[in-house]
Design a protein around this motif. Structure first.
Motif, mmCIF file in Angstrom:
data_model
loop_
_atom_site.group_PDB
_atom_site.id
_atom_site.type_symbol
_atom_site.label_atom_id
_atom_site.label_comp_id
_atom_site.label_asym_id
_atom_site.label_seq_id
_atom_site.Cartn_x
_atom_site.Cartn_y
_atom_site.Cartn_z
ATOM 1 N N TRP A 1 75.334 69.291 46.072
ATOM 2 C CA TRP A 1 74.311 68.911 47.067
ATOM 3 C C TRP A 1 74.837 67.754 47.903
ATOM 4 O O TRP A 1 75.307 66.753 47.383
ATOM 5 C CB TRP A 1 73.033 68.506 46.345
ATOM 6 N N VAL A 2 74.791 67.929 49.202
ATOM 7 C CA VAL A 2 75.259 66.872 50.109
ATOM 8 C C VAL A 2 74.188 66.630 51.146
ATOM 9 O O VAL A 2 73.447 67.537 51.533
ATOM 10 C CB VAL A 2 76.587 67.272 50.789
ATOM 11 N N PRO A 3 74.058 65.382 51.609
ATOM 12 C CA PRO A 3 73.115 65.101 52.704
ATOM 13 C C PRO A 3 73.545 65.819 53.970
ATOM 14 O O PRO A 3 74.731 66.066 54.207
ATOM 15 C CB PRO A 3 73.188 63.581 52.861
ATOM 16 N N LEU A 4 72.566 66.091 54.806
ATOM 17 C CA LEU A 4 72.874 66.822 56.035
ATOM 18 C C LEU A 4 73.763 66.022 56.972
ATOM 19 O O LEU A 4 74.568 66.589 57.715
ATOM 20 C CB LEU A 4 71.571 67.203 56.749
ATOM 21 N N TRP A 5 73.634 64.668 56.952
ATOM 22 C CA TRP A 5 74.434 63.899 57.890
ATOM 23 C C TRP A 5 75.921 63.989 57.587
ATOM 24 O O TRP A 5 76.762 63.780 58.460
ATOM 25 C CB TRP A 5 73.966 62.451 57.927
ATOM 26 N N THR A 6 76.290 64.332 56.294
ATOM 27 C CA THR A 6 77.708 64.500 55.982
ATOM 28 C C THR A 6 78.269 65.782 56.554
ATOM 29 O O THR A 6 79.484 65.950 56.616
ATOM 30 C CB THR A 6 77.908 64.495 54.460
ATOM 31 N N LEU A 7 77.374 66.674 56.980
ATOM 32 C CA LEU A 7 77.819 67.926 57.569
ATOM 33 C C LEU A 7 77.889 67.861 59.085
ATOM 34 O O LEU A 7 78.159 68.864 59.739
ATOM 35 C CB LEU A 7 76.890 69.073 57.141
ATOM 36 N N GLY A 8 77.580 66.679 59.661
ATOM 37 C CA GLY A 8 77.680 66.533 61.102
ATOM 38 C C GLY A 8 76.363 66.476 61.817
ATOM 39 O O GLY A 8 76.324 66.344 63.048
ATOM 40 N N TYR A 9 75.257 66.586 61.050
ATOM 41 C CA TYR A 9 73.953 66.465 61.706
ATOM 42 C C TYR A 9 73.681 65.008 62.009
ATOM 43 O O TYR A 9 74.105 64.117 61.247
ATOM 44 C CB TYR A 9 72.854 67.041 60.803
ATOM 45 N N PRO A 10 72.942 64.697 63.106
ATOM 46 C CA PRO A 10 72.674 63.287 63.443
ATOM 47 C C PRO A 10 71.784 62.635 62.408
ATOM 48 O O PRO A 10 70.843 63.242 61.908
ATOM 49 C CB PRO A 10 71.981 63.380 64.806
ATOM 50 N N ALA A 11 72.151 61.427 62.036
ATOM 51 C CA ALA A 11 71.364 60.681 61.055
ATOM 52 C C ALA A 11 70.420 59.760 61.793
ATOM 53 O O ALA A 11 70.829 58.960 62.641
ATOM 54 C CB ALA A 11 72.294 59.867 60.159
#
Length: 221
Positions: A114-124
């Protein structure tokens, strides 16, 4: 006198013929003046003493029929053909975690994480608060740099969101897969001596599985 001698010789010849016809033979033992003896089948020469003895004529053993050669044994039936069905070789994969650790897997799916979405390139963005958007919320994680967005996203994304991703995996060549199976078996045998009894049972089961796979996939152990 001459007539009597002739009659005696005729009688001897008749007796000899009768003896021969009856299966007997007359043997003469002759002794000369020097005492030398000789055996013969005719009367002794004149001037030698003789002893005659009738004996059975030796006969050849009756010819016996040669036993017929034994019949050749029938050829044994051909051995039944043994058919061995082998399962198709199973693939082995090498997977890599995000930290760079490598491991082998029976499939190419890879372990999920499980990874946060911001690590996939989504804006945090900071979560909305009662004071407004992006005020008073948690700061983005400073230990990992943010990647640029992979696509234009025009709506806020909560920092608590995330997604499951899997490790990258690649199938190993058959020879490399067999080599790794043998390496793992060597590790099991080395570890077995220092293992607890409960762990040894699990190691035995694993080694049996490896041996069966080596026989089927690698042509032997």
């Amino acid at each position: 006198m001459t007539r009597i001698l002739a009659i005696a010789l005729l009688l001897c010849a008749a007796f000899a013929a009768a003896a021969q016809s009856s299966g007997e033979v007359r043997i003469y033992r002759c002794t000369d003046a020097a005492g030398k003896q000789a055996l013969r089948d005719t009367p002794c020469p004149k001037g030698q003493s003789q002893q005659a003895r009738d004996m059975l004529r030796p006969k050849d053993a009756p010819a016996t029929a040669r036993p017929a050669a034994p019949a050749a044994a029938p050829a044994p039936p051909p051995a039944p053909t043994q058919v061995v069905y082998l399962a198709p070789p199973r693939a082995m994969y090498e997977c890599v975690t995000h930290e760079g650790r490598r491991y082998t897997s029976e499939n190419g799916d890879g372990n999920p994480r499980w990874v946060p979405l911001w690590t996939l390139g989504y804006p945090a963005v900071r979560p909305r608060t009662s004071l407004g958007s992006n005020i008073g919320g948690r700061e983005p994680r400073p230990d990992q740099p943010m990647r640029p967005p992979m696509r234009d996203i025009r709506w806020p994304v909560a920092t608590g969101g995330g997604s499951w991703i899997r490790d990258d995996c690649a199938m190993l060549p058959p020879a490399e897969a067999c080599a790794r199976l043998r390496d793992r078996r060597d590790e099991i045998r080395t570890r077995f001596f220092n293992a607890m009894p409960s762990e040894r049972d699990a190691l035995r089961v694993e080694e049996r599985g490896i041996n069966a796979r080596l026989d089927n996939d690698c042509g032997g152990r």
